[in-house]
Design an enzyme around this catalytic site. Structure first.
Site, PDB file in Angstrom:
ATOM      1  N   ALA A   1      51.939   2.754  23.541  1.00  0.00           N
ATOM      2  CA  ALA A   1      53.136   2.024  23.007  1.00  0.00           C
ATOM      3  C   ALA A   1      53.290   1.434  21.561  1.00  0.00           C
ATOM      4  O   ALA A   1      54.208   1.032  21.043  1.00  0.00           O
ATOM      5  CB  ALA A   1      53.093   0.556  23.752  1.00  0.00           C
ATOM      6  N   SER A   2      52.299   1.644  20.818  1.00  0.00           N
ATOM      7  CA  SER A   2      52.224   1.027  19.405  1.00  0.00           C
ATOM      8  C   SER A   2      52.568   2.230  18.483  1.00  0.00           C
ATOM      9  O   SER A   2      52.590   2.110  17.139  1.00  0.00           O
ATOM     10  CB  SER A   2      50.903   0.578  18.949  1.00  0.00           C
TER      11      SER A   2
ATOM     12  N   GLY B   1      54.462  13.308  26.353  1.00  0.00           N
ATOM     13  CA  GLY B   1      54.838  14.259  25.375  1.00  0.00           C
ATOM     14  C   GLY B   1      53.538  14.280  24.466  1.00  0.00           C
ATOM     15  O   GLY B   1      53.691  14.747  23.253  1.00  0.00           O
TER      16      GLY B   1
ATOM     17  N   SER C   1      56.758  19.558  25.102  1.00  0.00           N
ATOM     18  CA  SER C   1      56.633  19.242  23.359  1.00  0.00           C
ATOM     19  C   SER C   1      57.684  18.613  22.611  1.00  0.00           C
ATOM     20  O   SER C   1      57.654  18.118  21.543  1.00  0.00           O
ATOM     21  CB  SER C   1      56.278  20.706  22.714  1.00  0.00           C
TER      22      SER C   1
ATOM     23  N   HIS D   1      60.950  21.289   9.178  1.00  0.00           N
ATOM     24  CA  HIS D   1      60.713  19.877   9.459  1.00  0.00           C
ATOM     25  C   HIS D   1      60.105  19.293   8.094  1.00  0.00           C
ATOM     26  O   HIS D   1      60.171  19.888   7.216  1.00  0.00           O
ATOM     27  CB  HIS D   1      59.374  19.797  10.348  1.00  0.00           C
TER      28      HIS D   1
ATOM     29  N   LYS E   1      54.564  16.914   8.377  1.00  0.00           N
ATOM     30  CA  LYS E   1      54.406  17.694   9.383  1.00  0.00           C
ATOM     31  C   LYS E   1      53.217  18.866   9.186  1.00  0.00           C
ATOM     32  O   LYS E   1      53.606  19.673   8.224  1.00  0.00           O
ATOM     33  CB  LYS E   1      55.468  18.320  10.324  1.00  0.00           C
TER      34      LYS E   1
END
Length: 240
Positions: free
Chosen positions: A13-14, A94, A119, A150, A154
């Site tokens: 969640a962070s 994911g 993905s 991207h 990345k």
């Protein structure tokens, strides 16, 4: 009479995806209730905007939930998968970079619970995946090239989404080649090109907002709830 909201657990969640999931779930509280949010370290606050927060080490004591959404790290993947199997709950994941052993464990878990690992959770990419496979079947023998673009931060190349689209092309009989571009702040663009003599087909998806991935994961969670055990793709869930 309104249906009972989906009880959702968010693991990781962070992170950027976890934060987007919390925000978007709160905007759809009529249909989704986040019953617990788990982070890698002990949270500074136990309840944030009505959502109980826990450390990943407390996962075994999670409250009842229908589906878990996991965008964490490979080191935390085994625990959330095992919890979902133990509770008979669905899993949407994911988390990237999981090992071959973890992939095998994930496949076996699909015999006990409904789950989807992807993905990319963009619904548009799920449609593109199907179109690429169909196009590869229809134009057998044409050249197939996948170009992904991207942002400069990345590191992996080709992207996981490009490889997923390449797998779709291979299922259709094509032999894809890859090219990667890293420039500026591009969120994500994927071009799949089929080239024959004197003609060319281009299938393109462009992401302009990262929220599409969180929305897709929430959509998948809603579709997964109550389904029979199995390993589903996002595209399998588009028609309910």
């Amino acid at each position: 009479m309104n249906p009972t909201p989906l009880r959702l657990l968010i693991h990781g969640a962070s992170g950027r995806m976890g934060q987007a999931l919390l925000r978007l779930a709160a905007e759809n509280s009529q249909h989704v209730q986040v019953v617990a949010a788990f982070t890698g370290h002990s949270p500074a606050q136990r309840v944030i905007e009505g959502v109980p927060h826990f450390a990943a080490s407390e996962l075994a004591g999670a409250p009842p939930f229908d589906v878990a959404i996991d965008f964490s790290l490979p080191a935390g993947f085994d625990a959330i998968l095992a919890l979902c199997v133990q509770r008979g709950a669905g899993l949407v994941s994911g988390t990237t970079g999981i090992s071959d052993v973890q992939q095998d464990t994930l496949a076996k878990a699909g015999q006990a619970i409904p789950l989807v690992w992807a993905s990319n959770f963009s619904l548009g990419v799920a449609v593109l995946d199907e179109l690429v496979e169909r196009a590869a079947q229809a134009v057998a023998g044409w050249d197939c090239d996948i170009v992904e673009s991207h942002h400069t931060r990345k590191l992996d190349a080709p992207s996981g989404t490009a490889l997923t689209l390449g797998a779709a092309a291979e299922r259709g009989g094509a032999h894809p080649h890859y090219a990667s571009l890293r420039a500026g702040d591009i969120i994500g663009e994927h071009l799949v090109q089929f080239t024959g003599l004197g003609e060319r087909i281009e299938l393109v998806h462009r992401a302009s907002n990262r929220d599409i991935f969180a929305r897709g994961a929430l959509f998948a969670a809603g579709q997964l709830a109550g389904k029979a055990p199995g390993s589903y793709r996002v595209r399998d869930l588009l028609n309910g």
